[in-house]
Scaffold this active site. Structure first.
Site: not given
Lengths: 272, 426
Positions: B51-52, B110, B190, B193
C-alpha cells in the site's frame, strides 16, 4: 460622571478580554457567549461615557489625546460588533477585545482634562472629519487583526505543524474575507476623512493642502490601502500578501495618529 | 516434527521515510512479484501486501534466515542498496509476525490509526495470493483470522468512530483553507482505488468531482459513481484553473506537475487558493509547489499531523483494540499448536476406522439373514466402542495443560499405536 463611566467600561472591557482568553484556551462555547455579552455591555457603557463627556465639554470629545484614543477604542468595539451581527469569525473577539483594552489603558493614562476648543477647531467640520477618520481607523484595525490572524493560521497550515492556532482560528478563506470586508468599509471612510480634512483646511487656513506631516503620512497610508485594494480587484491579490500589506498600512495609519503628533510639529497637534 | 516458521518482512511509514518507500513500492501490481516469489524453493506459503504506507511479505518456511535473504534480494535488491535495506526492514517471526499482521489488519499500525482502508487493501492482496495459489493451509487460516480480528476491533471499540481515514484528514484541512466546501470542485488525478477512497468523504460535500486519468475509460467509470465528469490527463493544467482541491494518486514514476506550471496556473486563477493532496507513492507533485502563495501541498506523510490532533481518544481505544489482538493471537496460537498433532490425530482415526470396518465386515459376513437395521446397529456399535476408546488418547494429544510437551506426547501415541510402522507397511 463621564469619568466614572469611563473607568467602569474600562474594567468591563478588561473582564471581557479575560473571558475571551479563557474561551481561547478552553474552547468552550458557553464561555464565548458570556464573553460576547460582557463585551457588549462594556461597549454600551463606553457609549454612555462619550455622551456624558460631550455634555460636560460642550463639544464633540475628540480633541485631546485621551478623547481621541477613547473614541478610537469605542469605534473599534462597535465596528467589531457590527461585523459580529453579520457573521461569526471564531476568536476575532479575543483579539479585538485585547486591542480595545490596550487603547483604553493608553487613554486612561493620558490627561483627562477638558480643554476649551481653540477658535480654529470650532467648526462642525471637527466632529465630521475626526470621527469619520477614527471610524475608518477602527475598520482598518479590524483588517489588521484579520491579517494577523491570517498570517498565524497560514503559517501553521503551510509548515504543517499544528500548534496553538490551527484549531482556534477560523479558516483562511474567512479571515481573508474579513480582511477584505474591513478594507472595503475602512478605505472609503478613510478617503472621506481625507476629503473632509482637505475641505476643512481650505475653509480654516485658506489652502487645501499644506504638506503638514500629518497630511503627508495620511496620504502615504491612503496610497498603501489604495494599492492593496487595486491589486485585489485587478490581479486578485489575496491571502498572505494582502494580510501583510494591511498590517503595514495599519502601522502607517497608527503612525499618522500618534507618531506624527509626538515626533513632528504641525497644525494637527492635540489641543494641549 | 516441528512446524514451519511464519515470517513477516517489510517496511512501513514508521520505519521508513517516504523517499525510500517510493522506491520499494510494488507499483506494477501483485501478479509479477507473486509469480517471482513462487520460484523460490525456500518458501512454502506466501502473500504480499503493498500500500502507500507499507510493503510487507508474509511467508512460511523451514529456514527463516535463508528464505528472508532470498525474498529481500528478489523483491528489493534492484530498488535500494543492501545497507538501506538492513536499516529499514523489519522482520518478525511466529508470534510477533502474527501479532503484527493482526495489528495491521485492525488498522492499529496504520498511519491514521482506525482508518478503514487497510482492511480492503489486505483483502485485495490476499485475493491475489489466493488466486495464484500462493497461500496454503496456514496462511489461509491466518488471514481469515486477521479479517475477523479487524472486524472485532471495529465493532467492539470506537477506534474508527472519528472516521479517520486519509480522506477525512483531507476534508478537515480543506475546511481550514476554504471554510465552506459547498461551492468547491475536486479533481482526482489518477482513477485508482486510492483516489476513490480518498475522495470518499469529500464527495458528499463539494459541488463537483472531476476525474482525470491516463486511460479515459477508467476515469469515466469512476466519474460516474461520483456524478462527476471525466477528462484526459493531458487536460490537467487547463482543469487546474477551475478546480480547488486536487487529489493526485497516479502510478507515474516521475513528477507530473512542477512548481513553475502551478505558478502560471495561479496567475490565471487570480490567486484563488489551491489545495493539493498527493497520496501517490512515488509522489506525483513537486514538493516545491507548497512554497507558492495561496497553494497548499500535503503529501501522505504530512497528513499524519492533521490526524495527530484528535489522537488521544483514539489512543485509549487503541489500548482496548490491542487487547483484542492479544486475545486473538492466543487463540490462533492454540490452533496453530494443534496443527502439529493434526496428522497424528488423522492417522489414528484412520487406523481405528479401518479396524472397525474390517471387523464389522468380518462379523456380518459370518451371520446369515441380517436385516438392514441390524446391520446398521452393529456398525454403529463398532464405531461407538472405537470412539470411547479413542477419547482419551485424542484428549491426550489435543489438551495443552499437560506437563509433557506436545511433541513428546505425539511420539508416545505414535509408538503406542505403531503409526509409523503402519505407514511404512503400506
Amino acid at each position: 460622571m463621564s469619568f466614572v463611566l469611563f473607568q467602569i467600561s474600562c474594567i468591563v472591557y478588561l473582564l471581557s478580554t479575560a473571558t475571551y482568553m479563557v474561551y481561547f484556551f478552553s474552547e468552550k462555547k458557553q464561555i464565548r457567549q458570556l464573553a460576547r455579552q460582557v463585551f457588549f455591555v462594556a461597549a454600551a457603557l463606553h457609549t454612555l461615557n462619550i455622551l456624558f463627556r460631550y455634555l460636560e465639554a460642550g463639544h464633540t470629545p475628540i480633541t485631546s489625546h485621551h478623547e481621541t484614543i477613547s473614541f478610537f477604542a469605542w469605534a473599534t468595539a462597535w465596528s467589531y460588533l457590527s461585523f459580529r451581527w453579520r457573521y461569526t469569525v471564531k476568536n476575532l473577539g479575543t483579539f479585538v477585545s485585547m486591542l480595545v483594552v490596550l487603547l483604553m489603558l493608553v487613554a486612561a493614562f493620558s490627561s483627562r482634562e477638558i480643554i476649551p476648543l481653540s477658535p480654529v477647531l470650532q467648526s462642525w467640520w471637527l466632529p465630521v472629519h475626526a470621527s469619520i477618520t477614527l471610524v475608518a481607523y477602527a475598520f482598518l484595525a479590524l483588517s489588521c487583526i484579520g491579517g494577523l490572524m491570517y498570517l498565524l493560521q497560514e503559517r501553521e497550515i503551510k509548515q504543517k505543524r499544528f500548534g496553538l492556532f490551527y484549531s482556534r482560528l477560523p479558516s483562511l478563506e474567512v479571515l481573508d474575507k474579513l480582511n477584505h470586508h474591513c478594507l472595503s468599509a475602512g478605505f472609503p471612510l478613510l478617503t472621506l476623512g481625507l476629503v473632509t480634512g482637505i475641505l476643512w483646511a481650505k475653509q480654516a487656513w485658506g489652502a487645501y493642502w499644506h504638506w503638514d506631516p500629518k497630511e503627508t503620512w495620511s496620504l502615504v497610508t491612503w496610497f498603501l490601502y489604495a494599492g492593496v485594494m487595486h491589486q485585489r480587484f485587478t490581479i486578485g491579490w489575496r491571502g498572505r500578501r494582502a494580510a501583510m500589506i494591511s498590517i503595514i498600512a495599519f502601522v502607517s495609519a497608527m503612525f499618522t495618529l500618534w507618531g506624527v503628533s509626538f515626533l513632528m510639529k504641525g497644525v494637527h497637534t492635540y489641543a494641549s | 516434527m516441528p512446524r514451519d516458521t511464519i515470517v513477516l518482512l517489510g517496511v512501513n511509514h514508521k520505519t521508513t521515510p517516504l523517499a525510500v518507500r517510493e522506491k520499494m513500492a510494488l507499483s506494477g501490481g501483485y501478479q509479477e512479484p507473486l509469480t517471482a516469489l513462487g520460484g523460490l524453493e525456500a518458501l512454502k506459503e506466501f502473500y504480499l501486501l503493498s500500500t502507500c504506507n507499507r510493503v510487507e511479505v508474509l511467508f512460511t518456511c523451514r529456514d527463516a534466515g535463508v528464505a528472508a535473504q532470498q525474498v529481500l534480494e528478489l523483491l528489493f535488491a534492484g530498488a535500494v542498496g543492501s545497507r538501506e535495506l538492513e536499516q529499514y526492514i523489519y522482520q518478525y517471526q511466529d508470534d510477533a509476525a502474527i501479532e503484527h499482521l493482526f495489528l495491521v489488519a485492525s488498522s492499529l499500525d496504520s498511519m491514521i490509526v482506525g482508518e478503514a482502508q487497510i482492511l480492503g487493501q489486505l483483502k485485495e492482496a490476499y485475493r491475489h495470493a489466493a488466486e495464484l495459489r500462493c497461500s496454503g493451509f496456514i496462511l489461509n487460516k491466518l488471514l481469515h483470522k486477521a479479517f475477523s480480528v479487524a472486524k472485532r476491533v471495529r465493532t467492539e471499540t470506537r477506534i474508527g468512530a472519528s472516521a479517520v481515514s486519509i480522506s477525512y484528514a483531507a476534508v478537515e484541512l480543506a475546511r481550514k483553507i476554504f471554510g465552506d466546501l459547498a461551492d468547491k470542485k475536486v479533481l482526482l488525478v489518477g482513477a485508482g482505488e486510492m483516489a476513490e477512497l480518498a475522495a470518499e468523504h469529500l464527495v458528499g460535500q463539494v459541488a463537483e468531482v472531476i476525474v482525470a486519468n491516463r486511460t479515459l475509460s477508467r476515469a469515466v467509470t469512476l466519474a460516474r459513481c461520483f456524478n462527476g465528469h471525466a477528462v484526459a490527463l493531458e487536460e490537467l493544467l487547463e482543469q487546474l484553473e477551475q478546480v480547488d482541491i486536487v487529489i493526485s494518486s497516479t502510478g507515474a514514476a516521475d513528477l507530473i506537475l512542477h512548481k513553475e506550471e502551478v505558478r502560471t496556473v495561479m496567475r490565471e486563477r487570480r490567486n484563488r487558493p489551491l489545495f493539493f493532496i498527493d497520496i501517490a507513492v512515488p509522489r506525483d507533485l513537486d514538493s516545491a509547489i507548497n512554497e507558492l502563495d495561496n497553494v497548499y501541498l500535503y503529501d501522505i506523510d504530512d497528513l499524519k499531523n492533521v490526524v495527530e490532533m484528535n489522537k488521544s481518544e483514539r489512543d485509549r481505544e487503541a489500548i482496548k483494540a490491542e487487547r483484542i489482538v492479544d486475545e486473538e493471537l492466543l487463540k490462533f496460537n492454540r490452533w496453530l499448536a494443534n496443527q502439529v498433532a493434526t496428522p497424528t490425530i488423522r492417522e489414528l482415526r484412520e487406523l481405528v476406522d479401518q479396524v472397525v470396518r474390517m471387523e464389522c465386515d468380518k462379523t456380518l459376513s459370518r451371520l446369515s439373514e441380517v436385516s438392514e437395521q441390524e446391520c446398521q446397529a452393529i456398525e454403529k456399535m463398532g464405531a461407538a466402542i472405537a470412539n470411547k476408546i479413542l477419547h482419551h488418547p485424542m484428549q491426550y494429544l489435543k489438551a495443552d495443560h499437560h506437563c509433557l510437551s506436545r511433541n513428546e506426547r505425539i511420539t508416545t501415541v505414535r509408538s503406542l499405536f505403531e503409526l509409523d510402522n503402519r505407514a511404512e507397511k503400506r
